[in-house]
Structures are given as structure tokens and as C-alpha cells.
Design a protein around this motif. Structure first.
Motif, mmCIF file in Angstrom:
data_model
loop_
_atom_site.group_PDB
_atom_site.id
_atom_site.type_symbol
_atom_site.label_atom_id
_atom_site.label_comp_id
_atom_site.label_asym_id
_atom_site.label_seq_id
_atom_site.Cartn_x
_atom_site.Cartn_y
_atom_site.Cartn_z
ATOM 1 N N LEU A 195 0.846 -1.190 0.000
ATOM 2 C CA LEU A 195 0.000 0.000 0.000
ATOM 3 C C LEU A 195 0.884 1.244 0.000
ATOM 4 O O LEU A 195 1.995 1.212 0.514
ATOM 5 C CB LEU A 195 -0.875 0.037 1.262
ATOM 6 C CG LEU A 195 -1.854 -1.102 1.478
ATOM 7 C CD1 LEU A 195 -2.527 -0.963 2.846
ATOM 8 C CD2 LEU A 195 -2.901 -1.124 0.370
ATOM 9 N N CYS A 196 0.356 2.312 -0.579
ATOM 10 C CA CYS A 196 1.034 3.604 -0.500
ATOM 11 C C CYS A 196 0.377 4.375 0.653
ATOM 12 O O CYS A 196 -0.809 4.705 0.583
ATOM 13 C CB CYS A 196 0.856 4.376 -1.813
ATOM 14 S SG CYS A 196 1.532 6.046 -1.755
ATOM 15 N N LEU A 197 1.139 4.621 1.712
ATOM 16 C CA LEU A 197 0.566 5.251 2.905
ATOM 17 C C LEU A 197 1.409 6.432 3.373
ATOM 18 O O LEU A 197 2.612 6.494 3.113
ATOM 19 C CB LEU A 197 0.475 4.235 4.052
ATOM 20 C CG LEU A 197 -0.431 3.015 3.843
ATOM 21 C CD1 LEU A 197 -0.367 2.098 5.066
ATOM 22 C CD2 LEU A 197 -1.873 3.422 3.560
ATOM 23 N N CYS A 198 0.760 7.344 4.090
ATOM 24 C CA CYS A 198 1.500 8.389 4.782
ATOM 25 C C CYS A 198 2.168 7.718 5.997
ATOM 26 O O CYS A 198 1.762 6.632 6.399
ATOM 27 C CB CYS A 198 0.572 9.526 5.206
ATOM 28 S SG CYS A 198 -0.602 9.093 6.506
ATOM 29 N N PRO A 199 3.192 8.358 6.573
ATOM 30 C CA PRO A 199 3.904 7.709 7.686
ATOM 31 C C PRO A 199 2.982 7.331 8.845
ATOM 32 O O PRO A 199 3.129 6.267 9.436
ATOM 33 C CB PRO A 199 4.925 8.768 8.113
ATOM 34 C CG PRO A 199 5.128 9.609 6.899
ATOM 35 C CD PRO A 199 3.806 9.629 6.171
ATOM 36 N N ASN A 200 2.026 8.192 9.183
ATOM 37 C CA ASN A 200 1.137 7.876 10.315
ATOM 38 C C ASN A 200 0.313 6.633 10.048
ATOM 39 O O ASN A 200 0.206 5.740 10.886
ATOM 40 C CB ASN A 200 0.174 9.046 10.574
ATOM 41 C CG ASN A 200 0.875 10.193 11.276
ATOM 42 O OD1 ASN A 200 2.024 10.046 11.703
ATOM 43 N ND2 ASN A 200 0.199 11.311 11.389
ATOM 44 N N HIS A 201 -0.287 6.577 8.873
ATOM 45 C CA HIS A 201 -1.122 5.414 8.583
ATOM 46 C C HIS A 201 -0.282 4.164 8.386
ATOM 47 O O HIS A 201 -0.743 3.060 8.657
ATOM 48 C CB HIS A 201 -2.047 5.715 7.395
ATOM 49 C CG HIS A 201 -3.223 6.555 7.821
ATOM 50 N ND1 HIS A 201 -3.601 7.704 7.164
ATOM 51 C CD2 HIS A 201 -4.062 6.426 8.878
ATOM 52 C CE1 HIS A 201 -4.652 8.230 7.805
ATOM 53 N NE2 HIS A 201 -4.938 7.473 8.841
ATOM 54 N N MET A 209 -3.616 -1.317 14.055
ATOM 55 C CA MET A 209 -4.634 -0.401 14.554
ATOM 56 C C MET A 209 -5.584 0.029 13.446
ATOM 57 O O MET A 209 -6.630 0.605 13.712
ATOM 58 C CB MET A 209 -3.994 0.837 15.197
ATOM 59 C CG MET A 209 -3.238 0.515 16.476
ATOM 60 S SD MET A 209 -4.209 -0.524 17.604
ATOM 61 C CE MET A 209 -5.491 0.629 18.088
ATOM 62 N N LEU A 210 -5.200 -0.242 12.221
ATOM 63 C CA LEU A 210 -6.112 -0.058 11.090
ATOM 64 C C LEU A 210 -6.276 -1.410 10.440
ATOM 65 O O LEU A 210 -5.299 -2.124 10.220
ATOM 66 C CB LEU A 210 -5.498 0.884 10.046
ATOM 67 C CG LEU A 210 -5.411 2.361 10.345
ATOM 68 C CD1 LEU A 210 -4.801 3.073 9.137
ATOM 69 C CD2 LEU A 210 -6.779 2.942 10.657
ATOM 70 N N THR A 211 -7.521 -1.751 10.138
ATOM 71 C CA THR A 211 -7.728 -2.974 9.359
ATOM 72 C C THR A 211 -8.542 -2.605 8.120
ATOM 73 O O THR A 211 -9.249 -1.597 8.106
ATOM 74 C CB THR A 211 -8.469 -4.053 10.160
ATOM 75 O OG1 THR A 211 -9.698 -3.506 10.629
ATOM 76 C CG2 THR A 211 -7.637 -4.522 11.338
ATOM 77 N N ASP A 220 -10.841 1.838 12.177
ATOM 78 C CA ASP A 220 -9.952 2.166 13.291
ATOM 79 C C ASP A 220 -10.269 1.180 14.409
ATOM 80 O O ASP A 220 -11.358 1.195 14.969
ATOM 81 C CB ASP A 220 -10.244 3.612 13.727
ATOM 82 C CG ASP A 220 -9.492 3.969 15.007
ATOM 83 O OD1 ASP A 220 -8.846 3.077 15.605
ATOM 84 O OD2 ASP A 220 -9.570 5.142 15.412
ATOM 85 N N ARG A 221 -9.306 0.320 14.717
ATOM 86 C CA ARG A 221 -9.596 -0.775 15.632
ATOM 87 C C ARG A 221 -9.817 -0.279 17.068
ATOM 88 O O ARG A 221 -10.508 -0.913 17.848
ATOM 89 C CB ARG A 221 -8.464 -1.804 15.606
ATOM 90 C CG ARG A 221 -8.907 -3.178 16.047
ATOM 91 C CD ARG A 221 -8.136 -4.245 15.332
ATOM 92 N NE ARG A 221 -6.740 -4.285 15.743
ATOM 93 C CZ ARG A 221 -6.274 -5.073 16.707
ATOM 94 N NH1 ARG A 221 -7.089 -5.879 17.351
ATOM 95 N NH2 ARG A 221 -5.005 -5.082 17.009
#
Ligand code: ZN
Length: 264
Positions: A195-201, A209-211, A220-221
Motif C-alpha cells: 500500500l502507499c501510505l503516509c507515515p502515520n497510517h 490499529m487499522l484494518t 480504526d480498531r
């Protein structure tokens, strides 16, 4: 020629990098050999001196010491579980990738190709089952191509929140493996598993913590709240089996409702 002992934190960086380059794990002797091949020129004569107790070079013992510290920090699998094979944990892989991204950013600022060309990138072949014993350079080039492809095809925008971080040297995003590459996950290094994500995500995703459900609902778990849908584009399809692996790894067997969302 270097003089004095190489600092512990430098050995730590070398060890992390060596393990990442070797696919995440290697026995002690091979790890040290790889480090020597890679960084031998930076080792001083003092590093090479044998200790009094045994004749092993000091830098070997000091790297072993660093290994223990990294194990306590959760970056390496405990030695008794991995039977002497030095193995990165998921957290270790994360730190390795961060270091890689930092290195890439500094290479760019040092004058290499600064911003991605406008030509649409071609999908790289990737590697269905990245070997744990392949040669260093091959592996890096390949995983770099997959990560680069995914980031470029999304124009460095986070697939969760759309954030695109502009920096003086060009946009910045991170490539996140859905099913982690390291043992025991052994995920493939292919675009459909990235996946292409920002650092936080990226961090939230790596820690579970994200599914993401099969219909790409992001949850958001901690709150159970939906964060909307993951952006998917025709040039970059995500293989749902890796999302399922990520959910099962962090949330246990499905279905139980609440986490995975409808349809999964
Ligand atoms: Zn984001």
C-alpha cells in the motif's frame, strides 16, 4: 582508514541493514560476513583486534551485544525462539524500511533524480516468493522497484487519507507491505501486497490499529469507527488474500463482525 572503535549505534545500523538486505534473517556467521563485506572498509584496526578471552574480533562481540539490545527492543526475534538465526520482527522491518526511506531521501537531496518523471510507470514483475538467501543487490533493486511503482502510481498520496507530503526534494510517501515480508509472515514482495501510505497510517497499519476489509472499508480498531474506503486504482489492484492475512494476524480468526466489515 577509520580509527578507534566503531560506535555501537553505527554497528546497530549496519546490523539492521544487513539483515534487511538478506531478506530478514540469517545465521550469526553469515550475518557477520555480510556486514564485513558491506562495511569492512569502515572498520578500524582496533575493531579487528581479538578480545583477550577468545580470539574473535572485537566488532563481532560488540555486534552480538547490539543484537541482544535490539532483541530487548523488540526488533529481533528472541534468540531462543529463532535458534541462533538472527531474525527481524515486524517492528525490525519497520525500522529497516524507515532507514531505507531516509537514505533514499538523502540520496535525492544529494542530487540524484529529484522528482518522478511524468511518464506513467510500468508495473514491475516483483517477486512471488522472495528468497531468504538471495544476493543483496538483487533484492534491494527489486523491492525498491515495487515500492517505487506503488508510490508513483498513487502520486505519493496516502491510500487511506489522501495526504501527500511535499518536501523540498519531492513528495514523500511510504510503501507498506500488507502481509509482512519477514518471518514468520513471509509475504511476497509484489505490488498487490503493498500500500502507499503516509507515515502515520503506515505505523497504525503495521501495528494492526487499522484494518481493511475485502470491500476496502478502513476501520480504526481502537474505536471500531469506519475511516472510509481505501482508494484503489486500476493500475494497482490489492490482492484481498493479503488483507485477510493482515486482519487474521491482528484480530484473530474471522468472522466475528465489527472489524472486517461486510462481505468478508
Ligand atoms: Zn494517511
Amino acid at each position: 582508514m577509520a580509527s578507534g572503535l566503531t560506535p555501537q549505534h553505527t554497528l546497530r545500523g549496519w546490523l539492521l541493514n544487513a539483515l534487511g538486505e538478506m531478506g530478514g534473517s540469517a545465521p550469526t556467521a553469515r550475518t557477520l560476513k555480510h556486514m564485513e563485506k558491506r562495511y569492512g572498509a569502515s572498520l578500524s584496526s582496533e575493531d579487528h583486534e581479538g578480545t583477550e578471552r577468545d580470539k574473535e574480533p572485537k566488532w563481532h562481540n560488540r555486534t552480538r551485544f547490539e543484537r541482544k539490545k535490539m532483541e530487548r527492543a523488540g526488533l529481533l526475534v528472541p534468540a531462543r525462539e529463532s535458534r541462533g538465526v538472527w531474525t527481524l520482527t515486524e517492528a525490525g522491518w519497520h525500522e529497516f524500511r524507515l532507514a531505507q526511506d531516509t537514505n533514499a531521501a538523502s540520496r535525492v537531496s544529494a542530487g540524484a533524480e529529484a522528482s518522478p518523471s511524468l511518464a506513467f510507470p510500468r508495473i514491475p514483475k516483483g517477486d512471488e516468493s522472495p528468497s531468504r538467501a538471495k544476493e543483496t543487490t538483487q533484492r534491494i533493486v527489486r523491492s525498491g522497484a515495487v515500492a517505487d511503482y506503488v508510490k508513483r502510481v498513487h502520486d505519493y498520496s496516502c491510500q487511506v487519507c489522501g495526504t501527500r507530503l511535499a518536501t523540498p526534494t519531492g513528495a514523500y510517501a511510504e510503501a507498506a507491505h500488507i502481509q509482512a515480508l519477514g518471518r514468520p509472515h513471509d509475504g511476497p514482495d509484489v505490488a498487490a501486497n503493498v500500500l502507499c501510505l503516509c507515515p502515520n497510517h503506515h505505523v497504525l497499519f503495521d501495528f494492526g490499529m487499522l484494518t481493511i476489509s475485502d470491500n476496502l472499508t478502513v476501520t480504526d480498531r481502537s474505536s471500531g469507527a469506519s475511516q472510509g474506503r481505501l482508494r484503489e486504482i486500476p493500475e494497482h489492484r490489492i490482492d484481498r488474500q493479503y488483507l485477510a492475512y493482515h486482519r487474521a494476524h491482528h484480530c484473530g480468526p474471522e468472522p466475528r463482525g465489527g472489524v472486517a466489515g461486510p462481505g468478508s
